[in-house]
Write an enzyme that holds these catalytic residues in place. Structure first.
Site, short mmCIF file in Angstrom:
data_model
loop_
_atom_site.label_atom_id
_atom_site.label_comp_id
_atom_site.label_asym_id
_atom_site.label_seq_id
_atom_site.Cartn_x
_atom_site.Cartn_y
_atom_site.Cartn_z
N SER A 190 -57.26 6.82 23.58
CA SER A 190 -56.56 7.73 22.67
C SER A 190 -57.15 9.15 22.71
CB SER A 190 -56.58 7.19 21.23
OG SER A 190 -56.01 5.90 21.17
N ARG A 191 -57.80 9.48 23.79
CA ARG A 191 -58.42 10.80 23.96
C ARG A 191 -59.52 11.09 22.94
NH1 ARG A 191 -56.24 9.79 28.00
NH2 ARG A 191 -54.88 11.13 29.26
N LEU A 192 -60.05 10.05 22.32
CA LEU A 192 -61.18 10.21 21.41
C LEU A 192 -62.48 10.02 22.20
CD1 LEU A 192 -59.80 8.30 18.29
CD2 LEU A 192 -59.78 10.77 18.76
#
Length: 213
Positions: A190-192
């Protein structure tokens, strides 16, 4: 035909990273990750993008191979008369970037590049293959040439001049980069992404902290 780049996405999930996972010394932590990249047989684990700034303030970057990590410094070799060499003479500060997609990892290094001692360059140059040593003489790096035949002719000329022993050209040698900021990036879902940055302190220690992705 246009390319739909917006739909190109990958989910990263192989590993995690936190400041508590990292060694106190940034270069020591870099060596851990570099050794893991080599062990994983990633493509060109020592390839790094070097960004420099020329006398006119214009940035440029290129891929160069890391050739050593010694006494907390990162070493590479090049032609001092090349475009990068001229930029480093005017502004010695550089940014290095290592990207190991197989491990979903990136390392960014910032610091000052200074020429290594001549004997260090001599020793590394002597370890290179004979043809690579000739190439250092034959290539006037970054200069325009009329054809590839120019290189072949110059290589043959220097081969005739140095049939056995090829001395190091005075315009060719190493730089050592003393990092003052190092960032480790680990891809996450999630691009975290996990980002841990080290900043060198006045007393020589490193301060490390997590950054927002």
């Amino acid at each position: 035909m246009s390319l739909n780049l917006a739909d190109i996405r990958l989910e990263y999930s192989k590993k995690e990273l936190s400041p508590d996972d990292c060694l106190p010394d940034a270069v020591a932590q870099f060596e851990v990750w570099l050794n893991e990249a080599i062990a994983a047989q990633v493509a060109e684990p020592t390839a790094m993008n070097i960004a420099s700034v020329d006398p006119d303030g214009r940035p440029s970057s290129r891929i160069v191979l890391l050739k050593g990590v010694e006494d907390g410094q990162l070493l590479f070799y090049t032609n001092y008369h090349s475009r990068k060499g001229q930029a480093l003479e005017a502004n010695p500060y550089v940014a290095l970037n290592f990207f190991w997609p197989e491990l979903e990892r990136q390392v960014r290094v910032e610091g000052k590049a200074v020429p290594v001692a001549p004997e260090v360059s001599d020793a590394y140059f002597a370890s290179r293959p004979y043809t690579s040593r000739l190439g250092a003489w034959a290539s006037e790096q970054s200069r325009e040439i009329s054809s590839k035949a120019v290189l072949v002719t110059r290589a043959a000329m220097f081969g005739a001049r140095h049939p056995i022993h090829v001395p190091r050209p005075p315009h060719w040698g190493g730089y050592e980069v003393a990092p003052d900021r190092v960032e480790f990036w680990q891809g996450r879902p999630s691009r975290l992404h996990d980002r841990v940055a080290y900043v060198l302190q006045p007393d020589g220690s490193w301060r490390r902290a997590r950054l927002a992705p």
